[in-house]
Design an enzyme around this catalytic site. Structure first.
Site, PDB file in Angstrom:
ATOM      1  N   GLY A 187      -4.221  16.395   6.111  1.00  0.00           N
ATOM      2  CA  GLY A 187      -4.437  16.958   4.757  1.00  0.00           C
ATOM      3  C   GLY A 187      -5.980  17.578   4.690  1.00  0.00           C
ATOM      4  N   GLU A 228       1.190  19.158   9.093  1.00  0.00           N
ATOM      5  CA  GLU A 228       0.905  19.539   7.835  1.00  0.00           C
ATOM      6  C   GLU A 228       2.238  19.843   6.973  1.00  0.00           C
ATOM      7  OE1 GLU A 228      -2.817  22.325   7.081  1.00  0.00           O
ATOM      8  OE2 GLU A 228      -1.338  22.937   8.608  1.00  0.00           O
ATOM      9  N   GLN A 232      -7.618   4.637  -4.933  1.00  0.00           N
ATOM     10  CA  GLN A 232      -7.496   3.121  -4.812  1.00  0.00           C
ATOM     11  C   GLN A 232      -8.167   2.462  -3.741  1.00  0.00           C
ATOM     12  OE1 GLN A 232      -2.968   2.077  -5.256  1.00  0.00           O
ATOM     13  NE2 GLN A 232      -3.127   4.387  -6.040  1.00  0.00           N
ATOM     14  N   ASP A 287      -2.596  25.538   5.827  1.00  0.00           N
ATOM     15  CA  ASP A 287      -4.041  25.860   6.076  1.00  0.00           C
ATOM     16  C   ASP A 287      -4.799  25.578   7.118  1.00  0.00           C
ATOM     17  OD1 ASP A 287      -4.094  23.549   4.160  1.00  0.00           O
ATOM     18  OD2 ASP A 287      -6.097  23.617   4.866  1.00  0.00           O
ATOM     19  N   TYR A 335      -7.831  -2.535 -10.029  1.00  0.00           N
ATOM     20  CA  TYR A 335      -8.849  -2.876  -8.608  1.00  0.00           C
ATOM     21  C   TYR A 335     -10.281  -2.791  -9.222  1.00  0.00           C
ATOM     22  CZ  TYR A 335      -5.270  -2.221  -5.262  1.00  0.00           C
ATOM     23  OH  TYR A 335      -3.983  -2.460  -4.351  1.00  0.00           O
ATOM     24  N   SER A 360      -6.650  11.681  -6.906  1.00  0.00           N
ATOM     25  CA  SER A 360      -5.339  11.223  -7.781  1.00  0.00           C
ATOM     26  C   SER A 360      -4.723  10.201  -6.971  1.00  0.00           C
ATOM     27  CB  SER A 360      -4.648  12.509  -8.365  1.00  0.00           C
ATOM     28  OG  SER A 360      -4.202  13.209  -7.194  1.00  0.00           O
ATOM     29  N   ASN A 416       2.860   4.567  -0.355  1.00  0.00           N
ATOM     30  CA  ASN A 416       2.614   4.637  -1.852  1.00  0.00           C
ATOM     31  C   ASN A 416       3.599   5.748  -2.573  1.00  0.00           C
ATOM     32  OD1 ASN A 416       1.093   2.309  -2.080  1.00  0.00           O
ATOM     33  ND2 ASN A 416      -0.901   3.698  -1.347  1.00  0.00           N
ATOM     34  N   GLY A 461       2.008  24.299   2.956  1.00  0.00           N
ATOM     35  CA  GLY A 461       0.649  24.397   2.999  1.00  0.00           C
ATOM     36  C   GLY A 461      -0.222  24.303   4.324  1.00  0.00           C
ATOM     37  N   LYS A 508      -6.348   5.012   4.060  1.00  0.00           N
ATOM     38  CA  LYS A 508      -7.753   5.469   3.180  1.00  0.00           C
ATOM     39  C   LYS A 508      -8.623   4.427   2.961  1.00  0.00           C
ATOM     40  CE  LYS A 508      -6.967   9.828   1.826  1.00  0.00           C
ATOM     41  NZ  LYS A 508      -5.379  10.149   1.835  1.00  0.00           N
ATOM     42  N   LYS A 556      13.642  -0.516   7.839  1.00  0.00           N
ATOM     43  CA  LYS A 556      13.486  -1.449   6.492  1.00  0.00           C
ATOM     44  C   LYS A 556      11.935  -1.223   5.940  1.00  0.00           C
ATOM     45  CE  LYS A 556      17.423  -2.511   8.182  1.00  0.00           C
ATOM     46  NZ  LYS A 556      18.301  -1.447   7.806  1.00  0.00           N
ATOM     47  N   ASN A 587      -4.215   8.089  -2.899  1.00  0.00           N
ATOM     48  CA  ASN A 587      -4.726   6.812  -2.260  1.00  0.00           C
ATOM     49  C   ASN A 587      -6.181   6.606  -2.243  1.00  0.00           C
ATOM     50  OD1 ASN A 587      -2.078   6.141  -2.030  1.00  0.00           O
ATOM     51  ND2 ASN A 587      -1.639   7.344  -0.272  1.00  0.00           N
ATOM     52  N   SER A 623       0.997   7.057   7.698  1.00  0.00           N
ATOM     53  CA  SER A 623      -0.320   7.080   6.933  1.00  0.00           C
ATOM     54  C   SER A 623      -0.327   6.206   5.727  1.00  0.00           C
ATOM     55  CB  SER A 623      -1.000   8.243   6.639  1.00  0.00           C
ATOM     56  OG  SER A 623       0.146   9.232   6.115  1.00  0.00           O
TER      57      SER A 623
HETATM   58  C1  LIG Z   1      -4.975  11.370   2.320  1.00  0.00           C
HETATM   59  C2  LIG Z   1      -3.476  10.824   2.944  1.00  0.00           C
HETATM   60  C3  LIG Z   1      -3.186  11.640   4.257  1.00  0.00           C
HETATM   61  C4  LIG Z   1      -4.418  13.079   4.562  1.00  0.00           C
HETATM   62  O1  LIG Z   1      -5.393  12.439   5.150  1.00  0.00           O
HETATM   63  P1  LIG Z   1      -6.643  13.462   5.225  1.00  0.00           P
HETATM   64  O2  LIG Z   1      -7.522  12.425   5.897  1.00  0.00           O
HETATM   65  O3  LIG Z   1      -7.032  13.933   3.985  1.00  0.00           O
HETATM   66  O4  LIG Z   1      -6.258  14.427   6.203  1.00  0.00           O
HETATM   67  C5  LIG Z   1      -2.213  11.441   4.790  1.00  0.00           C
HETATM   68  N1  LIG Z   1      -1.266  10.331   4.278  1.00  0.00           N
HETATM   69  C6  LIG Z   1      -1.593   9.808   3.335  1.00  0.00           C
HETATM   70  C7  LIG Z   1      -0.807   8.617   2.848  1.00  0.00           C
HETATM   71  C8  LIG Z   1      -2.873   9.918   2.608  1.00  0.00           C
HETATM   72  O5  LIG Z   1      -3.129   9.114   1.480  1.00  0.00           O
END
Ligand SMILES: *Cc1c(COP(=O)(O)O)cnc(C)c1O
Length: 321
Positions: A181, A206, A85, A212, A117, A80, A309, A210, A55, A275, A82, A306
């Site tokens: 997401g 997904e 931050q 969608d 931050y 709420s 955290n 969910g 992000k 690891k 990533n 992705s």
């Molecule tokens: C936000 C997020 C996603 C989903 O990303 P989108 O751009 O909303 O589809 C996937 N993995 C992590 C770790 C995220 O923070």
């Protein structure tokens, strides 16, 4: 309404803005993963990105494009997770004041990280108040620019730089699996794939609870659902965005799902074998590569991890379950 969708040129421009600011994250391989799947698997490790998730790329790209007046006034967002931050750190690096709406019941660690931050956190009651309406009202009152978590061309272009780096490093791929997401990461990744590896099959993944995005992709219209119950907290979105869906319906091959149990299995694999701490949402791509029945045997497969955290207590609880 006609939307101007971002293009691969926007991803290239984002990559230039991110140079020397975001990490060029490693691409790792695992013999165990390759043997299990009978494929060559390349993991793009955004769990090692600044703030622990991809992000940062979209947030930094979007804020870098602010005019002097926008920079002076500041940025606002709601998140709420990533994205909060990512906005807070990017804003601090660029000297832009940041206001972030977070739910009253957000984990303390996330509130602390966002404040750490330098972001100003405004708490709201997510059962009583509509966060998007609240954010828009505040943005208007205070002259702030809203940067949402996914449905914004500059955010999508920034997220696409991770896949761009992956293809540049390993060459063309047969498959790419991307957590989904709201679709910022998937749409940006698809733009990069179409330009750098046109024959690559690009899949969004997904949480099963969910789907969608899968319903939207298959029906050709954005489908809204209630907030899904899943351990993949970064993908608890209720619907895709207008911009993200525009790219996804054109450039993505399908949307798959993974169960919470499959995510835990993948988390365990990354911890034990590689690891690495990967958060549940970050495991979606690998879980689908393992279980969704895609014929990856003998193929070259990219998987985007992705983010990383996850509260360590929660991590231990999930692995023990
Ligand atoms: C936000 C997020 C996603 C989903 O990303 P989108 O751009 O909303 O589809 C996937 N993995 C992590 C770790 C995220 O923070």
């Amino acid at each position: 309404m006609m939307l101007t969708l971002p293009t691969y040129d926007d991803v290239i421009a984002a990559a230039l803005r991110l140079e020397g600011q975001a990490h060029r994250t490693p691409v790792l391989q695992s013999r165990t993963a390759d043997d299990r799947l009978g494929a060559r698997v390349f993991f793009k490790c955004e769990n090692f990105q600044c703030t622990g998730a991809f992000k940062f790329r979209g947030a930094f790209n979007a804020l870098s494009k602010f005019s002097p007046a926008q920079r002076h006034a500041g940025v606002i967002t709601f998140s709420s997770g990533n994205h909060a931050q990512a906005i807070a750190l990017s804003a601090r690096m660029l000297g832009i004041p940041a206001t972030i709406l977070m739910p009253l019941d957000a984990p303390q660690a996330k509130l602390d990280a966002t404040r750490g931050y330098g972001g100003e956190v405004i708490l709201f009651d997510r059962f009583q108040q509509d966060r998007e309406a609240l954010t828009r009202a505040l943005a208007e009152q205070r002259g702030l620019t809203l940067i949402p978590p996914y449905d914004h061309p500059d955010v999508m272009a920034g997220q696409g730089t991770a896949a761009k780096e992956l293809f540049e490093e390993v060459g063309e791929l047969d498959y790419l699996f991307v957590p989904l997401g709201g679709g910022g990461l998937l749409s940006g990744s698809a733009l990069a794939a179409r330009a750098l590896s046109p024959k690559c099959q690009v899949y969004g993944v997904e949480p099963e609870a969910g789907n969608d995005g899968q319903q939207s992709f298959r029906s050709g219209q954005i489908v809204h659902i209630a907030t899904p119950q899943t351990i993949a907290d970064g993908a608890q979105t209720q619907h895709l965005g207008q911009y993200t869906f525009g790219v996804i319906r054109r450039d993505v091959d399908d949307v798959l799902t993974a169960s919470d149990a499959q995510l835990v299995e993948a988390m365990r694999f990354f911890a034990e074998r590689m690891k690495m701490v990967v958060e549940p949402t970050g495991c979606l791509g690998f879980a689908a590569a393992c279980h969704a029945g895609v014929p990856i045997d003998g193929k070259r497969v990219g998987v985007i991890l992705s983010g990383g955290n996850v509260d360590l207590q929660r991590f231990a609880e999930l692995l023990a379950s």
